[in-house]
Write a protein that holds these residues in place. Structure first.
Motif, PDB file in Angstrom:
ATOM      1  N   PRO A   1       4.775  -4.534  12.161  1.00 25.13           N
ATOM      2  CA  PRO A   1       5.479  -4.448  13.446  1.00 25.13           C
ATOM      3  C   PRO A   1       4.484  -4.397  14.596  1.00 25.13           C
ATOM      4  O   PRO A   1       3.350  -3.947  14.430  1.00 25.13           O
ATOM      5  N   THR A   2       4.929  -4.835  15.741  1.00 24.91           N
ATOM      6  CA  THR A   2       4.053  -4.870  16.914  1.00 24.91           C
ATOM      7  C   THR A   2       4.186  -3.623  17.764  1.00 24.91           C
ATOM      8  O   THR A   2       3.524  -3.512  18.794  1.00 24.91           O
TER       9      THR A   2
ATOM     10  N   LEU B   1       3.402   5.459   9.159  1.00 25.62           N
ATOM     11  CA  LEU B   1       4.195   4.475   8.426  1.00 25.62           C
ATOM     12  C   LEU B   1       4.285   3.227   9.295  1.00 25.62           C
ATOM     13  O   LEU B   1       4.158   3.295  10.514  1.00 25.62           O
ATOM     14  N   GLY B   2       4.528   2.106   8.663  1.00 28.90           N
ATOM     15  CA  GLY B   2       4.699   0.870   9.429  1.00 28.90           C
ATOM     16  C   GLY B   2       3.381   0.268   9.841  1.00 28.90           C
ATOM     17  O   GLY B   2       2.936  -0.728   9.281  1.00 28.90           O
ATOM     18  N   LEU B   3       2.732   0.849  10.825  1.00 24.16           N
ATOM     19  CA  LEU B   3       1.434   0.377  11.264  1.00 24.16           C
ATOM     20  C   LEU B   3       0.350   1.055  10.428  1.00 24.16           C
ATOM     21  O   LEU B   3       0.079   2.237  10.589  1.00 24.16           O
ATOM     22  N   GLU B   4      -0.255   0.306   9.528  1.00 26.46           N
ATOM     23  CA  GLU B   4      -1.321   0.847   8.691  1.00 26.46           C
ATOM     24  C   GLU B   4      -0.879   2.151   8.012  1.00 26.46           C
ATOM     25  O   GLU B   4      -1.461   3.215   8.223  1.00 26.46           O
ATOM     26  N   ALA B   5       0.157   2.059   7.208  1.00 25.78           N
ATOM     27  CA  ALA B   5       0.734   3.237   6.567  1.00 25.78           C
ATOM     28  C   ALA B   5      -0.306   3.980   5.739  1.00 25.78           C
ATOM     29  O   ALA B   5      -1.129   3.377   5.039  1.00 25.78           O
TER      30      ALA B   5
ATOM     31  N   SER C   1      16.958  -2.543   5.258  1.00 26.67           N
ATOM     32  CA  SER C   1      16.917  -2.931   6.669  1.00 26.67           C
ATOM     33  C   SER C   1      16.352  -4.330   6.826  1.00 26.67           C
ATOM     34  O   SER C   1      15.367  -4.683   6.167  1.00 26.67           O
ATOM     35  N   GLY C   2      16.970  -5.084   7.726  1.00 24.32           N
ATOM     36  CA  GLY C   2      16.459  -6.398   8.071  1.00 24.32           C
ATOM     37  C   GLY C   2      15.776  -6.420   9.421  1.00 24.32           C
ATOM     38  O   GLY C   2      15.578  -7.481  10.006  1.00 24.32           O
ATOM     39  N   SER C   3      15.378  -5.240   9.912  1.00 21.72           N
ATOM     40  CA  SER C   3      14.751  -5.160  11.235  1.00 21.72           C
ATOM     41  C   SER C   3      13.247  -5.377  11.140  1.00 21.72           C
ATOM     42  O   SER C   3      12.587  -4.778  10.275  1.00 21.72           O
ATOM     43  N   PRO C   4      12.665  -6.161  12.040  1.00 21.19           N
ATOM     44  CA  PRO C   4      11.212  -6.364  12.013  1.00 21.19           C
ATOM     45  C   PRO C   4      10.421  -5.139  12.460  1.00 21.19           C
ATOM     46  O   PRO C   4       9.202  -5.097  12.265  1.00 21.19           O
TER      47      PRO C   4
ATOM     48  N   GLY D   1      13.567  -6.606   5.247  1.00 22.35           N
ATOM     49  CA  GLY D   1      13.831  -7.964   5.697  1.00 22.35           C
ATOM     50  C   GLY D   1      12.572  -8.802   5.864  1.00 22.35           C
ATOM     51  O   GLY D   1      11.615  -8.379   6.505  1.00 22.35           O
ATOM     52  N   VAL D   2      12.579 -10.002   5.284  1.00 24.86           N
ATOM     53  CA  VAL D   2      11.482 -10.964   5.423  1.00 24.86           C
ATOM     54  C   VAL D   2      12.062 -12.375   5.471  1.00 24.86           C
ATOM     55  O   VAL D   2      13.209 -12.612   5.051  1.00 24.86           O
ATOM     56  N   ARG D   3      11.255 -13.302   5.948  1.00 20.38           N
ATOM     57  CA  ARG D   3      11.630 -14.724   5.927  1.00 20.38           C
ATOM     58  C   ARG D   3      10.757 -15.452   4.913  1.00 20.38           C
ATOM     59  O   ARG D   3       9.537 -15.508   5.052  1.00 20.38           O
ATOM     60  N   HIS D   4      11.396 -15.991   3.894  1.00 18.61           N
ATOM     61  CA  HIS D   4      10.683 -16.766   2.883  1.00 18.61           C
ATOM     62  C   HIS D   4      10.423 -18.162   3.440  1.00 18.61           C
ATOM     63  O   HIS D   4      11.325 -18.766   4.039  1.00 18.61           O
TER      64      HIS D   4
END
Length: 572
Positions: free
Chosen positions: A345-346, A518-522, A230-233, A248-251
């Protein structure tokens, strides 16, 4: 473009492969790559005797014509899984018998069939065929799973070839939907359309499917192999609990790409995946994927089934050695680029429920069935609505939800109202939105307790009792310890078990896990010492703990955070 994996695939009979190292003097863990080629358990022997993919011919030419009693036991409880088929539980067998009866005593003469929906991507034509098959062959059953599949029940072996014909005519399949194989490859359900997407993983996922599905180089793995891309933030594919995940990440120098994770998985020995610290460009994802998959095939532990998942190898090796072996032995010595970790994620919800703008100006609408339970008639009606309001594209999610894509703004309200009329809410309560359930004792031979109906009734009770509750909350019900419904990473995870009530009677109940995420402080949920709840007491317990959370929480505090600091008394 990375080099293709350099290691040749073992022959269908692994004993014919050339050992890479001197054969150990002891049995070891059954790793092919170190010369342990002799099958060390019955499952490995069955796979050596005949590749699971070959069972399709016997189903089509023998079993479908002669009926259930003609099926060889090794096919029935083994190889038929390679084509998405498990025998379902015989009706009337209570949970206390699950671990006592022999397989042939638990088996009904009907099958669960799993239709793989890689990336959750469906056309309305495909969805309509799924619905029609449900009505004609599966007594209306069609559950949406937390891996984006659809599962039928009550399938007769006599009907399997015709079902395959209909699915394959619209580009769907059941190949390796189960078994010791690469299972369905989950992907962002809004890949290619979300406004905030970092990178579209669809091209990589499609190329992986082309290389891997039905390929006998990868049809004999130590155990199942789970994939996420997945490339979703918003981190919408539970990447932390997959065998391999591309996030997905931005280098900062190379731009959008994917961060590589390996070794996640739950069940009775849960482990979160680990980062290899490697940034992978889109065009290299299929090669890196094949490399990770081949490491599992060649170095995975085949001696004991309960240690055969990739997570155990990763735990023993560590990420540094795993990356080194991947680069040196499977990518031809090419070094991967170091890269950044995904940003947190926010938002806590990542199921895409509700109305959201697409990057092309249209909208997608996510909606919530109850605990993933739908039926064939409903699916065909969803297909009709998606054609009337969108472009004919729908998606399934890893939260047992669905999405209609490409809705013009002036058609959004009409679609939402039409979905509500089918009891499919695009504006669900937190309880409807956040409750998941596995198949449970209704059909599953491993289950101990009921889950689907209990999850649906729990939603109704909580909506009635706490109508003002408006915080994100996940409540996951599982019928046994195997964690198909991800109990360890839910706010409230409920693991089915038998227990004694106040009168000393054996009843269905749940061990409670609290504060997983998961996601937030998994992290994994907390087990309060001795905390078990009978099925009848479940609504009272959940109501009580959620009201305490409402009373004690600090501003903006999540449930999982509160659980971490709450007293055992508050959680009981």
């Amino acid at each position: 473009m990375a080099a293709t994996p350099q290691k040749p695939a073992p022959a269908q009979n692994p004993a014919a492969a050339t050992p890479r190292r001197k054969v150990s003097r002891h049995r070891g863990e059954g790793q092919w790559a170190v010369g342990h080629l002799t099958p060390l358990n019955g499952n490995e022997q069955v796979k050596k005797d005949d590749d699971g993919l070959n069972v399709r011919t016997r189903i089509e030419t023998i079993y479908s014509k002669r009926g259930f009693d003609s099926i060889d036991p090794s096919d029935l409880r083994g190889r038929m899984r390679w084509w998405g088929l498990y025998t379902q539980r015989r009706p009337g067998i209570d949970g206390g018998k699950t671990a006592i009866l022999e397989p042939e005593e638990l088996d009904d003469e009907y099958f669960m069939m799993r239709v793989r929906i890689d990336g959750g991507a469906l056309t309305t034509r495909q969805l309509r065929v799924i619905g029609e098959i449900s009505q004609e062959f599966a007594r209306g059953t069609a559950d949406i799973t937390d891996r984006q599949n659809v599962q039928y029940h009550w399938i007769r072996v006599e009907d399997v070839p015709e079902i395959w014909n209909r699915l394959e005519a619209v580009g769907l399949s059941t190949v390796t939907a189960c078994g010791d194989t690469p299972r369905v490859m989950i992907g962002s359900p809004v890949a290619g359309i979300a406004e905030d997407e970092i990178i579209d993983g669809t091209p990589a996922l499609e190329e992986i499917k082309r290389r891997v599905l039905g390929n006998k180089a990868y049809s004999n793995l130590p155990r199942k192999f789970k994939t996420a891309i997945s490339g979703s933030p918003v981190l919408d594919v539970v990447h932390e609990i997959n065998d391999v995940a591309f996030v997905g990440v931005r280098h900062p120098e190379h731009g959008p790409g994917f961060d590589l994770w390996v070794g996640g998985g739950l069940s009775t020995n849960p482990k979160l995946g680990v980062r290899l610290g490697a940034w992978v460009p889109e065009e290299d994802v299929p090669d890196v994927y094949e490399g990770v998959l081949s490491i599992f095939r060649d170095y995975g532990y085949r001696r004991l089934r309960n240690r055969a998942r990739l997570k155990f190898l990763v735990a023993d090796w560590g990420p540094e050695k795993f990356r080194q072996v991947l680069e040196d032995e499977y990518l031809g010595g090419r070094k991967l680029i170091d890269g950044p970790a995904p940003e947190q994620p926010t938002q806590q919800w990542r199921d895409h429920i509700g109305v959201h703008r697409q990057k092309d100006g249209r909208f997608y609408v996510g909606f919530a069935p109850r605990v993933g339970r739908v039926d064939g008639t409903t699916l065909t009606k969803i297909a009709d609505l998606a054609e009337a309001h969108g472009s004919g594209r729908v998606r399934t999610t890893v939260e047992q939800k669905m999405i209609v894509l490409d809705v013009e703004e002036d058609r959004v309200d009409s679609l939402v109202e039409s979905l509500e009329a089918l009891d499919l809410s695009a504006r669900p309560s937190p309880f409807r939105r956040g409750t998941m359930a596995c198949t449970g004792i209704e059909f599953c031979k491993l289950a101990i307790v009921e889950t689907k109906a209990r999850g649906a009734s729990l939603i109704d009770e909580l909506e009635r009792r706490i109508p003002d509750f408006d915080e994100p909350i996940t409540i996951n019900l599982n019928g046994c310890p195997n964690a198909c419904a991800r109990i360890q990473v839910a706010d409230i995870g409920l693991k089915g078990q038998l227990m004694l009530d106040e009168q000393g009677r054996q009843v269905e109940g749940y061990q409670v896990h609290l504060g997983g995420a998961l996601g937030l402080e998994a992290g994994f949920g907390r087990k309060v010492r001795g905390l078990k709840v009978t099925a009848d007491e479940l609504p009272d317990y959940v109501e009580r703990v959620l009201k305490r959370f409402q009373a004690e929480r600090e501003d903006g505090e999540r449930f999982a955070t509160w659980v971490g600091r709450a007293s055992e008394e508050a959680l009981s």
